[in-house]
Design a protein around this motif. Structure first.
Motif, PDB file in Angstrom:
ATOM      1  N   UNK A 199       0.843  -1.253   0.083  1.00 30.29           N
ATOM      2  CA  UNK A 199       0.107  -0.009   0.041  1.00 30.29           C
ATOM      3  C   UNK A 199       0.689   1.351  -0.187  1.00 30.29           C
ATOM      4  N   UNK A 200       1.915   1.334   0.761  1.00 25.71           N
ATOM      5  CA  UNK A 200       2.709   2.380   0.833  1.00 25.71           C
ATOM      6  C   UNK A 200       3.609   2.497  -0.381  1.00 25.71           C
ATOM      7  N   UNK A 201       4.057   1.672  -1.114  1.00 24.01           N
ATOM      8  CA  UNK A 201       4.636   1.782  -2.353  1.00 24.01           C
ATOM      9  C   UNK A 201       3.858   2.435  -3.410  1.00 24.01           C
ATOM     10  N   UNK A 202       2.419   1.773  -3.267  1.00 18.47           N
ATOM     11  CA  UNK A 202       1.408   2.255  -4.344  1.00 18.47           C
ATOM     12  C   UNK A 202       1.309   3.865  -3.990  1.00 18.47           C
ATOM     13  N   UNK A 203       1.071   4.131  -3.033  1.00 18.17           N
ATOM     14  CA  UNK A 203       0.693   5.574  -2.461  1.00 18.17           C
ATOM     15  C   UNK A 203       1.639   6.615  -2.855  1.00 18.17           C
ATOM     16  N   UNK A 204       3.047   6.052  -2.519  1.00 14.97           N
ATOM     17  CA  UNK A 204       3.891   6.983  -2.504  1.00 14.97           C
ATOM     18  C   UNK A 204       4.635   6.994  -4.036  1.00 14.97           C
ATOM     19  N   UNK A 205       4.784   5.798  -4.657  1.00 13.20           N
ATOM     20  CA  UNK A 205       5.732   5.703  -6.276  1.00 13.20           C
ATOM     21  C   UNK A 205       4.598   5.286  -7.355  1.00 13.20           C
ATOM     22  N   UNK A 206       3.313   5.039  -6.892  1.00 10.91           N
ATOM     23  CA  UNK A 206       2.520   4.302  -7.826  1.00 10.91           C
ATOM     24  C   UNK A 206       3.017   3.068  -8.458  1.00 10.91           C
ATOM     25  N   UNK A 207       3.462   2.403  -7.699  1.00 13.26           N
ATOM     26  CA  UNK A 207       3.959   0.983  -8.124  1.00 13.26           C
ATOM     27  C   UNK A 207       3.685  -0.179  -6.953  1.00 13.26           C
ATOM     28  N   UNK A 208       3.561  -1.163  -7.433  1.00  7.55           N
ATOM     29  CA  UNK A 208       3.480  -2.402  -6.458  1.00  7.55           C
ATOM     30  C   UNK A 208       4.566  -3.308  -5.991  1.00  7.55           C
ATOM     31  N   UNK A 209       4.364  -4.507  -5.336  1.00  3.89           N
ATOM     32  CA  UNK A 209       5.345  -5.005  -4.881  1.00  3.89           C
ATOM     33  C   UNK A 209       6.184  -5.784  -6.077  1.00  3.89           C
ATOM     34  N   UNK A 210       5.504  -6.286  -7.368  1.00  3.65           N
ATOM     35  CA  UNK A 210       5.994  -7.019  -8.334  1.00  3.65           C
ATOM     36  C   UNK A 210       7.245  -6.354  -8.874  1.00  3.65           C
ATOM     37  N   UNK A 211       8.254  -6.896  -8.751  1.00  2.00           N
ATOM     38  CA  UNK A 211       9.418  -6.044  -9.608  1.00  2.00           C
ATOM     39  C   UNK A 211      10.040  -5.204  -8.514  1.00  2.00           C
ATOM     40  N   UNK A 212       9.642  -4.886  -7.469  1.00  2.00           N
ATOM     41  CA  UNK A 212      10.244  -3.921  -6.537  1.00  2.00           C
ATOM     42  C   UNK A 212      11.503  -4.812  -5.636  1.00  2.00           C
TER      43      UNK A 212
END
Length: 445
Positions: free
Chosen positions: A318-331
């Protein structure tokens, strides 16, 4: 009235002529061996790991938070020897069993280590020996499981040999409480066994606490850890609730603990770890089925605690999505801390293993940094992670990850620097707030 055989062993304990055997020289058995050696008993330690045996006989305990100096001193005084030769179990006058008691994948007790150790003792058991189990287990293990095995050779408990249970209470890395100043609960199979076990522990611990039977002593250990498990589950649930309400659970706990009565602080985390709390409650749950009793409260606590790693990963996504507009996949995620608690190298049942597995299931690439654990050891449950090595906590590395997940709050790590140099930090231990880091770049979970 004490039997002549028990009186003879009591005298040997009192004059320090008794030889003490310890099966299992890990996080429980090694501190025990050191404490007994300091009381001027000769200790013969048994372990199936020949590498550990060789290292111990060189004076190296291989456990970071346990100093080597007392091992070296005991070896120099001829008070300590390690061996992998279990045929020598006939030599000690008292044998203390300190082996793992894990759970199976079906959350049932795995008694294989206790059974193998008991069988080894039974093979050399002689009249007058005292046998004490220290491993955490279900109520009834000593009398229902061990006793029949030990008596198969014709010797009788309470008459020819003596059997007791005394639960270990080790807290790895605790700077205040260690083996010698933690009271020891003791339950014996008969009065002679209880008297012998209490006399032995009285020689090197601050206090012994006799109870009515080995089964009672086994229940004491489970009660202690179920108490912790249930209360940790409570604050973990409060964390989830308060987080949804925009309330910082850490602030609430710090304020609540100022009440001088009726409250005891427990703290949330990414999941349970260690050798007792994640396991012991399920021993009672398993045993209770024999009596048609449902352990609803204990099982609910277990469900809450085992769900925490997934909650943490969801918060990170959720934090990655809100801050960087990306998900866990590939992070790329750096897990900070692989030990189950701070300032030790103990990884048993660590929640970090589950965190890494869930992250990778969701497509993330993970590394870890831990100043106490250079390499992930092989475990039965997380074999695929074995051999992975800790990465350096350099500025370049920190900047290269999409997020840093603080799973273990080791002292000595500059959390303010971590937060400053990382893109995002997810903190499960409140370590960043304590370090006065820039909380605008931190998400608590």
């Amino acid at each position: 009235m004490t039997s002549p055989l028990a009186s003879e062993l009591l005298a040997r304990i009192d004059n320090r002529q008794a030889v003490i055997g310890i099966i299992g020289l890990g996080y429980v058995g090694l501190p025990l061996a050191i404490a007994i050696g300091r009381a001027n008993f000769r200790v013969l330690g048994f372990d199936i790991d020949t590498r550990r045996v060789e290292a111990l006989n060189r004076g190296d305990g291989l456990i970071r938070h346990i100093p080597n100096e007392p091992i070296v001193e005991a070896i120099g005084k001829r008070l300590f020897e390690a061996t992998a030769d279990f045929a020598r179990l006939g030599e000690p006058d008292a044998i203390l069993i300190c082996v793992p008691t894990p759970l199976t994948r079906q959350r049932e007790p795995d008694m294989s280590f206790v059974l193998k150790s008991t069988a080894s003792v039974a093979a050399t058991l002689r009249r007058g020996q005292l046998v004490i189990l220290e491993s955490s287990t279900w109520p009834g293990t000593t009398e229902e499981l061990m006793k029949p095995l030990l008596e198969q050779g014709g010797l009788a408990s309470g008459k020819d040999f003596f059997l007791a249970f005394s639960p270990e209470r080790e807290d790895p890395g605790n700077p205040v409480y260690g083996t010698q100043n933690i009271p020891k609960v003791v339950g014996g199979d008969g009065p002679d066994a209880l008297g012998l076990a209490a006399r032995l522990y009285d020689a090197f611990v601050s206090q012994t606490v006799p109870v009515s039977s080995p089964t009672a002593a086994e229940a004491v250990k489970l009660t202690e850890n179920i108490f912790r498990s249930v209360n940790i589950a409570l604050v973990n649930e409060l964390k989830v609730i308060y987080d949804a309400m925009g309330i910082d659970v850490w602030e609430i706990i710090d304020a609540a603990k100022t009440k001088p009565f009726g409250y005891m602080p427990f703290y949330p985390g990414p999941g349970l770890g260690g050798h007792c709390i994640p396991i012991d409650p399920f021993y009672l749950t398993w045993k209770a089925r024999e009596f048609d009793v449902t352990t609803r409260f204990i099982e609910l606590a277990g469900q809450i605690n085992t769900a925490m790693p997934r909650h943490v990963v969801d918060r990170l996504a959720e934090a990655l999505d809100r801050r960087f507009r990306r998900g866990l996949n590939g992070a790329r995620i750096l897990v900070l801390g692989i030990a189950y608690k701070k300032n030790v190298d103990d990884t048993r049942e660590s929640a970090s293993f589950k965190l890494i597995e869930i992250l990778e299931e969701r497509g993330a690439a993970t590394d870890f940094h831990d100043p106490y654990v250079a390499e992930i050891p092989r475990t039965r449950e997380h074999a695929a992670l074995a051999g992975r090595r800790s990465v350096a906590l350099t500025s370049e590395n920190l900047a290269g990850y999409d997020a840093v997940l603080v799973a273990t709050d080791h002292d000595g790590i500059d959390y303010a620097r971590v937060v400053k140099e990382a893109k995002l930090t997810l903190d499960t231990r409140n370590a960043c707030a304590k370090a006065r880091a820039d909380m605008a770049k931190v998400v608590k979970a």
